[in-house]
Scaffold this motif. Structure first.
Motif, PDB file in Angstrom:
ATOM      1  N   ARG A 112       0.936 -66.541 -47.359  1.00  0.00           N
ATOM      2  CA  ARG A 112       2.210 -65.948 -46.966  1.00  0.00           C
ATOM      3  C   ARG A 112       1.987 -64.746 -46.068  1.00  0.00           C
ATOM      4  O   ARG A 112       1.001 -64.025 -46.193  1.00  0.00           O
ATOM      5  CB  ARG A 112       3.013 -65.528 -48.196  1.00  0.00           C
ATOM      6  CG  ARG A 112       3.565 -66.764 -48.903  1.00  0.00           C
ATOM      7  CD  ARG A 112       4.607 -66.499 -49.902  1.00  0.00           C
ATOM      8  NE  ARG A 112       5.727 -65.691 -49.466  1.00  0.00           N
ATOM      9  CZ  ARG A 112       6.612 -65.200 -50.327  1.00  0.00           C
ATOM     10  NH1 ARG A 112       6.476 -65.410 -51.611  1.00  0.00           N
ATOM     11  NH2 ARG A 112       7.609 -64.479 -49.889  1.00  0.00           N
ATOM     12  N   ALA A 113       2.930 -64.533 -45.180  1.00  0.00           N
ATOM     13  CA  ALA A 113       2.844 -63.398 -44.265  1.00  0.00           C
ATOM     14  C   ALA A 113       3.189 -62.109 -44.997  1.00  0.00           C
ATOM     15  O   ALA A 113       4.072 -62.086 -45.847  1.00  0.00           O
ATOM     16  CB  ALA A 113       3.790 -63.599 -43.089  1.00  0.00           C
ATOM     17  N   VAL A 114       2.467 -61.055 -44.655  1.00  0.00           N
ATOM     18  CA  VAL A 114       2.726 -59.729 -45.234  1.00  0.00           C
ATOM     19  C   VAL A 114       3.102 -58.802 -44.090  1.00  0.00           C
ATOM     20  O   VAL A 114       2.347 -58.642 -43.134  1.00  0.00           O
ATOM     21  CB  VAL A 114       1.490 -59.183 -45.981  1.00  0.00           C
ATOM     22  CG1 VAL A 114       1.777 -57.801 -46.528  1.00  0.00           C
ATOM     23  CG2 VAL A 114       1.077 -60.125 -47.099  1.00  0.00           C
ATOM     24  N   PHE A 115       4.293 -58.218 -44.183  1.00  0.00           N
ATOM     25  CA  PHE A 115       4.754 -57.267 -43.177  1.00  0.00           C
ATOM     26  C   PHE A 115       4.479 -55.857 -43.690  1.00  0.00           C
ATOM     27  O   PHE A 115       4.894 -55.501 -44.790  1.00  0.00           O
ATOM     28  CB  PHE A 115       6.245 -57.428 -42.906  1.00  0.00           C
ATOM     29  CG  PHE A 115       6.601 -58.659 -42.124  1.00  0.00           C
ATOM     30  CD1 PHE A 115       7.926 -58.958 -41.876  1.00  0.00           C
ATOM     31  CD2 PHE A 115       5.632 -59.488 -41.613  1.00  0.00           C
ATOM     32  CE1 PHE A 115       8.271 -60.088 -41.152  1.00  0.00           C
ATOM     33  CE2 PHE A 115       5.968 -60.617 -40.885  1.00  0.00           C
ATOM     34  CZ  PHE A 115       7.290 -60.920 -40.654  1.00  0.00           C
ATOM     35  N   VAL A 116       3.798 -55.060 -42.893  1.00  0.00           N
ATOM     36  CA  VAL A 116       3.520 -53.672 -43.246  1.00  0.00           C
ATOM     37  C   VAL A 116       4.443 -52.802 -42.401  1.00  0.00           C
ATOM     38  O   VAL A 116       4.338 -52.775 -41.175  1.00  0.00           O
ATOM     39  CB  VAL A 116       2.038 -53.311 -42.999  1.00  0.00           C
ATOM     40  CG1 VAL A 116       1.786 -51.856 -43.347  1.00  0.00           C
ATOM     41  CG2 VAL A 116       1.130 -54.217 -43.810  1.00  0.00           C
ATOM     42  N   ARG A 117       5.344 -52.110 -43.067  1.00  0.00           N
ATOM     43  CA  ARG A 117       6.277 -51.198 -42.406  1.00  0.00           C
ATOM     44  C   ARG A 117       5.838 -49.786 -42.720  1.00  0.00           C
ATOM     45  O   ARG A 117       5.792 -49.398 -43.880  1.00  0.00           O
ATOM     46  CB  ARG A 117       7.705 -51.409 -42.921  1.00  0.00           C
ATOM     47  CG  ARG A 117       8.291 -52.753 -42.591  1.00  0.00           C
ATOM     48  CD  ARG A 117       9.681 -52.927 -43.178  1.00  0.00           C
ATOM     49  NE  ARG A 117      10.584 -51.920 -42.664  1.00  0.00           N
ATOM     50  CZ  ARG A 117      11.243 -51.038 -43.415  1.00  0.00           C
ATOM     51  NH1 ARG A 117      11.095 -51.030 -44.716  1.00  0.00           N
ATOM     52  NH2 ARG A 117      12.049 -50.163 -42.874  1.00  0.00           N
ATOM     53  N   ALA A 118       5.507 -49.012 -41.708  1.00  0.00           N
ATOM     54  CA  ALA A 118       5.055 -47.641 -41.916  1.00  0.00           C
ATOM     55  C   ALA A 118       5.924 -46.681 -41.120  1.00  0.00           C
ATOM     56  O   ALA A 118       6.297 -46.967 -39.981  1.00  0.00           O
ATOM     57  CB  ALA A 118       3.594 -47.488 -41.501  1.00  0.00           C
ATOM     58  N   ASP A 119       6.228 -45.563 -41.735  1.00  0.00           N
ATOM     59  CA  ASP A 119       6.952 -44.500 -41.045  1.00  0.00           C
ATOM     60  C   ASP A 119       6.082 -44.012 -39.887  1.00  0.00           C
ATOM     61  O   ASP A 119       4.858 -43.964 -40.002  1.00  0.00           O
ATOM     62  CB  ASP A 119       7.225 -43.355 -42.025  1.00  0.00           C
ATOM     63  CG  ASP A 119       8.183 -42.336 -41.444  1.00  0.00           C
ATOM     64  OD1 ASP A 119       9.261 -42.166 -42.029  1.00  0.00           O
ATOM     65  OD2 ASP A 119       7.851 -41.709 -40.412  1.00  0.00           O
ATOM     66  N   GLY A 120       6.726 -43.652 -38.787  1.00  0.00           N
ATOM     67  CA  GLY A 120       5.974 -43.169 -37.629  1.00  0.00           C
ATOM     68  C   GLY A 120       5.212 -41.892 -37.908  1.00  0.00           C
ATOM     69  O   GLY A 120       4.222 -41.603 -37.244  1.00  0.00           O
ATOM     70  N   ARG A 121       5.644 -41.119 -38.887  1.00  0.00           N
ATOM     71  CA  ARG A 121       4.968 -39.866 -39.228  1.00  0.00           C
ATOM     72  C   ARG A 121       4.023 -40.026 -40.413  1.00  0.00           C
ATOM     73  O   ARG A 121       3.469 -39.052 -40.904  1.00  0.00           O
ATOM     74  CB  ARG A 121       6.016 -38.801 -39.531  1.00  0.00           C
ATOM     75  CG  ARG A 121       6.870 -38.457 -38.296  1.00  0.00           C
ATOM     76  CD  ARG A 121       8.120 -37.769 -38.709  1.00  0.00           C
ATOM     77  NE  ARG A 121       8.907 -38.724 -39.515  1.00  0.00           N
ATOM     78  CZ  ARG A 121      10.197 -38.620 -39.718  1.00  0.00           C
ATOM     79  NH1 ARG A 121      10.852 -37.632 -39.209  1.00  0.00           N
ATOM     80  NH2 ARG A 121      10.840 -39.508 -40.442  1.00  0.00           N
ATOM     81  N   ALA A 122       3.853 -41.263 -40.895  1.00  0.00           N
ATOM     82  CA  ALA A 122       2.937 -41.513 -42.017  1.00  0.00           C
ATOM     83  C   ALA A 122       1.510 -41.286 -41.545  1.00  0.00           C
ATOM     84  O   ALA A 122       1.177 -41.531 -40.382  1.00  0.00           O
ATOM     85  CB  ALA A 122       3.098 -42.944 -42.515  1.00  0.00           C
ATOM     86  N   PRO A 123       0.646 -40.812 -42.426  1.00  0.00           N
ATOM     87  CA  PRO A 123      -0.758 -40.619 -42.030  1.00  0.00           C
ATOM     88  C   PRO A 123      -1.397 -41.948 -41.638  1.00  0.00           C
ATOM     89  O   PRO A 123      -1.227 -42.961 -42.321  1.00  0.00           O
ATOM     90  CB  PRO A 123      -1.419 -40.054 -43.292  1.00  0.00           C
ATOM     91  CG  PRO A 123      -0.317 -39.627 -44.180  1.00  0.00           C
ATOM     92  CD  PRO A 123       0.903 -40.402 -43.801  1.00  0.00           C
TER      93      PRO A 123
END
Length: 155
Positions: A112-123
């Motif tokens: 299955r596909a895993v989408f990683v959503r990260a905040d632009g200011r995340a380290p």
């Protein structure tokens, strides 16, 4: 005799004029030398320019990805906390929780596909660690989600 001497003098003058004619060909050796020096300067300075340039990676013009089944969404907030859908997950329990959600009672959970959503200011370290952990857990279809909004000139 005077005429013969005068004719010879004029003939010599004609040769001198032929030698002083401007050359119609361009000498490319200095041009090549200058271009090689510029090439070396740009090759040395180009890697140094990318280090100090502030970029905002999360905004892209990439098109949306179409999938057959519902992807698993792993989110990372500004502080670096990890969320699986809406629930916060510890880093050590990430693979077990994602595998449980991915299997859903069916086999081949790592397909299955895993989408990683990260905040632009995340380290960046937090995002890299999560993606490396998922990859080491056998998930090969990793997608980093970015903002596909049009670029704004005011921002």
């Amino acid at each position: 005799m005077a005429m013969g001497g005068g004719g010879g003098g004029g003939h010599v003058r004609g040769r001198r004029r032929a030698r002083k004619r401007p050359l119609s060909e361009i000498n490319v050796t200095p041009l090549v030398d200058v271009m090689l020096v510029l090439l070396i300067i740009f090759m040395i300075s180009a890697p140094l320019l990318t280090v100090g340039v502030p970029v905002e990676l999360p905004k892209t013009d990439a098109s949306a990805i179409e999938t057959d089944n519902e992807p698993i969404t792993v989110s990372i907030d500004q502080a670096g906390a990890i969320f699986l859908d809406q629930d916060e997950v510890a880093y050590d329990a990430l693979i077990a929780r994602v595998t449980t959600v991915a299997s859903g009672g069916r086999g081949a959970a790592t397909e299955r596909a895993v989408f990683v959503r990260a905040d632009g200011r995340a380290p960046y370290q937090a995002v890299a660690r999560v993606m490396a952990r998922l990859s080491a857990g056998g998930f090969t279809k990793l997608n980093l989600i970015t903002d596909t909004a049009a670029t704004d000139t005011a921002g």
